[in-house]
Design an enzyme around this catalytic site. Structure first.
Site, PDB file in Angstrom:
ATOM      1  CB  SER A   7      -0.905   0.014   1.231  1.00 53.92           C
ATOM      2  OG  SER A   7      -1.422   1.330   1.383  1.00 53.92           O
ATOM      3  CG  HIS A  31      -3.801  -1.637  -1.824  1.00 57.71           C
ATOM      4  ND1 HIS A  31      -4.918  -2.362  -2.212  1.00 57.71           N
ATOM      5  CD2 HIS A  31      -4.197  -0.871  -0.779  1.00 57.71           C
ATOM      6  CE1 HIS A  31      -5.936  -2.046  -1.431  1.00 57.71           C
ATOM      7  NE2 HIS A  31      -5.526  -1.137  -0.549  1.00 57.71           N
ATOM      8  CG  ASP A  33      -5.070   2.277   0.800  1.00 57.00           C
ATOM      9  OD1 ASP A  33      -6.038   1.515   0.703  1.00 57.00           O
ATOM     10  OD2 ASP A  33      -3.936   1.908   1.146  1.00 57.00           O
ATOM     11  CG  MET A  35      -8.371   6.956   2.564  1.00 56.11           C
ATOM     12  SD  MET A  35      -7.441   6.984   4.103  1.00 56.11           S
ATOM     13  CE  MET A  35      -6.694   5.354   4.067  1.00 56.11           C
ATOM     14  CG  HIS A  64      -9.189   0.095  -0.758  1.00 58.81           C
ATOM     15  ND1 HIS A  64      -8.593  -0.138   0.476  1.00 58.81           N
ATOM     16  CD2 HIS A  64     -10.528   0.064  -0.523  1.00 58.81           C
ATOM     17  CE1 HIS A  64      -9.524  -0.288   1.392  1.00 58.81           C
ATOM     18  NE2 HIS A  64     -10.705  -0.159   0.820  1.00 58.81           N
ATOM     19  CG  MET A  66     -11.336   3.181   1.902  1.00 61.33           C
ATOM     20  SD  MET A  66      -9.781   3.127   2.802  1.00 61.33           S
ATOM     21  CE  MET A  66      -8.647   3.218   1.428  1.00 61.33           C
ATOM     22  CG  MET A 135     -11.557  -3.056   4.807  1.00 60.63           C
ATOM     23  SD  MET A 135     -10.045  -2.501   3.997  1.00 60.63           S
ATOM     24  CE  MET A 135      -9.135  -1.753   5.359  1.00 60.63           C
ATOM     25  CG  ASP A 173      -6.227  -3.029   2.797  1.00 63.52           C
ATOM     26  OD1 ASP A 173      -5.190  -2.765   3.434  1.00 63.52           O
ATOM     27  OD2 ASP A 173      -6.834  -2.199   2.085  1.00 63.52           O
TER      28      ASP A 173
HETATM   29  C1  DX5 Z   1      -6.441   1.328   5.369  1.00 62.75           C
HETATM   30  C2  DX5 Z   1      -5.964   1.012   3.979  1.00 62.75           C
HETATM   31  C3  DX5 Z   1      -4.831   0.057   3.941  1.00 62.75           C
HETATM   32  C4  DX5 Z   1      -3.603   0.537   4.656  1.00 62.75           C
HETATM   33  C5  DX5 Z   1      -2.836  -0.669   5.072  1.00 62.75           C
HETATM   34  O1  DX5 Z   1      -7.602   2.062   5.305  1.00 62.75           O
HETATM   35  O2  DX5 Z   1      -7.007   0.451   3.205  1.00 62.75           O
HETATM   36  O3  DX5 Z   1      -4.530  -0.334   2.610  1.00 62.75           O
HETATM   37  O4  DX5 Z   1      -2.785   1.373   3.890  1.00 62.75           O
HETATM   38  O5  DX5 Z   1      -1.785  -0.254   5.880  1.00 62.75           O
HETATM   39  P1  DX5 Z   1      -1.158  -1.234   6.959  1.00 62.75           P
HETATM   40  O6  DX5 Z   1      -0.617  -2.415   6.219  1.00 62.75           O
HETATM   41  O7  DX5 Z   1      -0.100  -0.383   7.585  1.00 62.75           O
HETATM   42  O8  DX5 Z   1      -2.251  -1.628   7.912  1.00 62.75           O
HETATM   43 ZN    ZN Z   2      -6.466  -0.396   1.187  1.00 60.38          ZN
END
Ligand code: DX5
Ligand code: ZN
Length: 214
Positions: A7, A31, A33, A35, A64, A66, A135, A173
């Protein structure tokens, strides 16, 4: 063979090219993320970063989402270089339509669920999606502690995938590391996302090898 998906949330943004080349050399999937500060209480990064990574990426790009209203941004992520796109089940009232939209844009489609959503709510979509994202922490932040109930949740989804005989892959994840990777693969996971375990390590390549069980 399990796929390792670092990620980039935990990458060093001042040395992003170095971190992208590390993923190219040692891992399988980028990956990403995304947000929005609404669906989750955090804001990560957007199109300029995704497009910059896409210019150097030689591995699959997995975004991904969010965010609320994922349907508004499907085509933009395809144009930005995403190969896989997931959204959260509870971010839309029409998950099946969003999956269709992702497929129409030429990407693999996934549905994500947080740890407090019963896995059975994914079952109606398993035959339609390419992957599900389970998750193992609450979406929003990197560096959280892995929730142990995840193993059982992965097993239950895997059992349903086998029962209906579809090809849906399971991605896990949050808080994933070399310490829990083998048990997750054993439970049925095929794609492991890891942010801090990889990028905060002295030797990210060694962590990725360890996660593969090498
Ligand atoms: C959290 C993300 C993850 C995050 C994982 O909301 O979806 O992808 O970056 O990070 P670690 O591996 O540090 O939990
Ligand atoms: Zn993620």
């Amino acid at each position: 063979m399990v796929k390792i998906a670092p990620s980039l949330l935990s990458a060093d943004f001042l040395h992003l090219e170095r971190d992208v080349e590390m993923v190219n050399a040692h891992a399988d999937v980028f990956h990403l993320d995304i947000m929005d500060g609404v669906f989750v209480p955090n804001i990560s990064y957007g199109f300029p970063i995704v497009e910059a990574i896409a210019r150097k990426a030689r591995k699959t790009m997995d975004a991904h989402l969010m965010i609320v209203h994922p349907e508004k941004y499907v085509e933009r992520f395809a144009a930005a270089g995403a190969d896989m796109l997931s959204f959260h089940l509870d971010a839309t009232e029409h998950p099946a339509a969003v999956v269709e939209q992702i497929h129409a844009a030429g990407m693999k489609a996934g549905i994500a669920i947080n740890p407090d959503i019963p896995v059975e709510r994914l079952f109606p979509y398993l035959a339609q999606v390419d992957f599900v994202l389970i998750m193992s922490v609450f979406a929003g932040f990197g560096g959280q502690k892995f929730i142990e109930e995840t193993y059982d949740r992965v097993r239950r989804v895997k059992a349903e995938i086998d029962r209906i005989g579809c090809t849906c892959a399971i991605e896990v994840d949050g808080g994933v590391s070399a310490a829990n990777a083998a048990a997750l693969v054993e439970a049925g996971a095929e794609i492991l996302v890891a942010g801090s375990a990889v990028f905060k390590a002295e030797d990210p390549a060694a962590v990725i090898r360890a996660m593969r069980g090498e």
